[in-house]
Design a protein around this motif. Structure first.
Motif, mmCIF file in Angstrom:
data_model
loop_
_atom_site.group_PDB
_atom_site.id
_atom_site.type_symbol
_atom_site.label_atom_id
_atom_site.label_comp_id
_atom_site.label_asym_id
_atom_site.label_seq_id
_atom_site.Cartn_x
_atom_site.Cartn_y
_atom_site.Cartn_z
ATOM 1 N N SER A 165 45.695 -8.362 -23.783
ATOM 2 C CA SER A 165 46.297 -7.100 -23.356
ATOM 3 C C SER A 165 45.508 -6.532 -22.185
ATOM 4 O O SER A 165 44.309 -6.277 -22.306
ATOM 5 C CB SER A 165 46.287 -6.103 -24.509
ATOM 6 O OG SER A 165 46.658 -4.824 -24.059
ATOM 7 N N LEU A 166 46.176 -6.322 -21.071
ATOM 8 C CA LEU A 166 45.504 -5.736 -19.912
ATOM 9 C C LEU A 166 45.162 -4.270 -20.151
ATOM 10 O O LEU A 166 44.291 -3.713 -19.499
ATOM 11 C CB LEU A 166 46.376 -5.877 -18.667
ATOM 12 C CG LEU A 166 46.609 -7.321 -18.207
ATOM 13 C CD1 LEU A 166 47.568 -7.337 -17.021
ATOM 14 C CD2 LEU A 166 45.300 -7.993 -17.837
ATOM 15 N N ALA B 125 35.952 -7.989 -19.432
ATOM 16 C CA ALA B 125 37.416 -7.938 -19.355
ATOM 17 C C ALA B 125 37.928 -6.858 -20.311
ATOM 18 O O ALA B 125 37.150 -6.162 -20.962
ATOM 19 C CB ALA B 125 38.013 -9.296 -19.715
ATOM 20 N N GLU C 118 42.166 -13.074 -22.981
ATOM 21 C CA GLU C 118 42.743 -11.750 -22.750
ATOM 22 C C GLU C 118 44.168 -11.699 -23.280
ATOM 23 O O GLU C 118 45.015 -12.483 -22.901
ATOM 24 C CB GLU C 118 42.739 -11.409 -21.263
ATOM 25 C CG GLU C 118 41.374 -11.040 -20.738
ATOM 26 C CD GLU C 118 41.432 -10.559 -19.309
ATOM 27 O OE1 GLU C 118 42.094 -9.546 -19.046
ATOM 28 O OE2 GLU C 118 40.813 -11.218 -18.466
#
Length: 55
Positions: A10-11, A20, A8
């Motif tokens: 970038s949220l 995700a 991951e």
């Protein structure tokens, strides 16, 4: 341990098939790059445009 594409980055990124968001796989995949390229100024050459119409 996860696959290298499932890191991951970038949220706030796009959803990934793994569940995700913002995974490396989604950010650098060919379809994603192609989808975002025109919004960043890329325009196909005449040869690329003709090839896309033929396929």
């Amino acid at each position: 341990m996860s696959a290298s594409g499932e890191i991951e980055l970038s949220l706030a990124g796009e959803p990934c098939p793994c569940g995700a968001t913002g995974c490396l796989e989604v950010i650098v995949s060919g379809p994603t790059i192609t989808r975002h390229a025109p919004t960043h100024g890329w325009q196909p050459t005449l040869a690329e445009d003709a090839a896309a119409r033929e396929s």
